[in-house]
Design a protein around this motif. Sequence first.
Motif, short mmCIF file in Angstrom:
data_model
loop_
_atom_site.label_atom_id
_atom_site.label_comp_id
_atom_site.label_asym_id
_atom_site.label_seq_id
_atom_site.Cartn_x
_atom_site.Cartn_y
_atom_site.Cartn_z
N ASP A 45 -8.69 16.51 -1.51
CA ASP A 45 -8.04 16.63 -0.21
C ASP A 45 -7.04 17.78 -0.15
O ASP A 45 -6.61 18.16 0.92
N ARG A 46 -6.69 18.35 -1.29
CA ARG A 46 -5.63 19.36 -1.31
C ARG A 46 -5.97 20.57 -0.45
O ARG A 46 -5.10 21.14 0.18
N SER A 47 -7.20 20.96 -0.44
CA SER A 47 -7.55 22.16 0.30
C SER A 47 -7.41 21.96 1.80
O SER A 47 -7.11 22.89 2.51
N LYS A 48 -7.61 20.75 2.29
CA LYS A 48 -7.53 20.53 3.73
C LYS A 48 -6.24 19.89 4.19
O LYS A 48 -5.93 19.91 5.35
N HIS A 49 -5.47 19.31 3.26
CA HIS A 49 -4.23 18.64 3.67
C HIS A 49 -3.04 19.45 3.21
O HIS A 49 -2.77 19.55 2.02
N LYS A 50 -2.34 20.03 4.14
CA LYS A 50 -1.14 20.81 3.83
C LYS A 50 -0.05 20.37 4.79
O LYS A 50 -0.32 19.87 5.86
N GLY A 51 1.18 20.52 4.37
CA GLY A 51 2.29 20.18 5.25
C GLY A 51 2.96 18.88 4.87
O GLY A 51 2.91 18.44 3.73
N PHE A 52 3.58 18.26 5.86
CA PHE A 52 4.39 17.07 5.63
C PHE A 52 3.58 15.96 4.98
O PHE A 52 2.50 15.62 5.43
N GLY A 53 4.10 15.40 3.90
CA GLY A 53 3.43 14.29 3.23
C GLY A 53 2.49 14.74 2.12
O GLY A 53 2.02 13.91 1.36
N ALA A 54 2.22 16.02 2.00
CA ALA A 54 1.32 16.49 0.95
C ALA A 54 1.96 16.26 -0.41
O ALA A 54 3.12 16.56 -0.62
N GLY A 55 1.21 15.68 -1.33
CA GLY A 55 1.70 15.44 -2.67
C GLY A 55 2.61 14.24 -2.81
O GLY A 55 3.28 14.09 -3.80
N SER A 56 2.62 13.38 -1.81
CA SER A 56 3.45 12.17 -1.89
C SER A 56 2.89 11.23 -2.94
O SER A 56 1.77 11.37 -3.38
N ILE A 57 3.68 10.25 -3.32
CA ILE A 57 3.31 9.33 -4.38
C ILE A 57 2.91 7.99 -3.79
O ILE A 57 3.58 7.47 -2.91
N ASP A 58 1.84 7.42 -4.31
CA ASP A 58 1.37 6.11 -3.87
C ASP A 58 1.98 5.04 -4.77
O ASP A 58 1.71 4.99 -5.96
N LEU A 59 2.82 4.20 -4.19
CA LEU A 59 3.48 3.15 -4.95
C LEU A 59 2.77 1.80 -4.79
O LEU A 59 3.29 0.78 -5.22
N ASN A 60 1.60 1.80 -4.19
CA ASN A 60 0.87 0.55 -3.95
C ASN A 60 0.38 -0.10 -5.23
O ASN A 60 0.11 -1.30 -5.24
N ASN A 61 0.23 0.66 -6.30
CA ASN A 61 -0.32 0.11 -7.54
C ASN A 61 0.73 -0.08 -8.62
O ASN A 61 0.40 -0.10 -9.80
N VAL A 62 1.98 -0.21 -8.21
CA VAL A 62 3.05 -0.47 -9.18
C VAL A 62 3.93 -1.59 -8.63
O VAL A 62 4.15 -1.68 -7.43
N SER A 63 4.36 -2.47 -9.53
CA SER A 63 5.22 -3.58 -9.14
C SER A 63 6.39 -3.68 -10.10
O SER A 63 6.23 -3.50 -11.30
N PRO A 64 7.57 -4.00 -9.56
CA PRO A 64 8.71 -4.22 -10.44
C PRO A 64 8.80 -5.67 -10.88
O PRO A 64 8.62 -6.59 -10.09
N VAL A 65 9.05 -5.85 -12.16
CA VAL A 65 9.26 -7.17 -12.73
C VAL A 65 10.70 -7.21 -13.22
O VAL A 65 11.14 -6.30 -13.92
N ILE A 66 11.43 -8.25 -12.85
CA ILE A 66 12.80 -8.44 -13.32
C ILE A 66 12.77 -9.47 -14.45
O ILE A 66 12.19 -10.55 -14.29
N ILE A 67 13.36 -9.12 -15.58
CA ILE A 67 13.48 -10.06 -16.70
C ILE A 67 14.97 -10.36 -16.85
O ILE A 67 15.77 -9.48 -17.14
#
Length: 169
Positions: free
Chosen positions: A21-43
């Motif tokens: 998608d890099r070649s067609k997606h430029k501008g705001f939001g490009a290179g953002s991080i997806d946090l949907n696959n990480v969860s915080p665990v409190i011990i």
Amino acid sequence: MDNTPNAGKKPLSLNIISSNDRSKHKGFGAGSIDLNNVSPVIIDGGEAKIDIGAMHAKSKVERGIKFSANREDVPNGRQVWVVWVAVDQTEEGKCYGGATACEMLIDTDAKRGWKILADHVNKLDYALKRKIMLDDLGSEEKAALKQLLMSHNEEWWDRTPEAFKAALN
């Protein structure tokens, strides 16, 4: 004051733009991080719980606490851990792919705490990069995390790489 949402405006989202998608997606939001696959665990106190509030430093143990970057400011703090756990998608299915641990001290009575925010952010990034950094956890914390991950999704645990499992022994 108008409290209605702005019609037509897209909400800000966090997403990874793949190399295709890099070649067609430029501008705001490009290179953002997806946090949907990480969860915080409190011990805390030998008990591990998923607490999504930790994504914004608003976990149950962090609420109402004034944090300092000086460890000496919290002489009576108890040790609490935030563990960032990343989930991977393999050909066989999902598994636990990365995990990193960050220390905090919390003094609930004094409403004071210690943590290094930069460490928490860097460790989140390492978990997203599928690194396993759990050496600082004690045996009680490792056992609690292992039990939580196994009980949360046994199939994911079965597919988890041996290096990840070994880090919790």
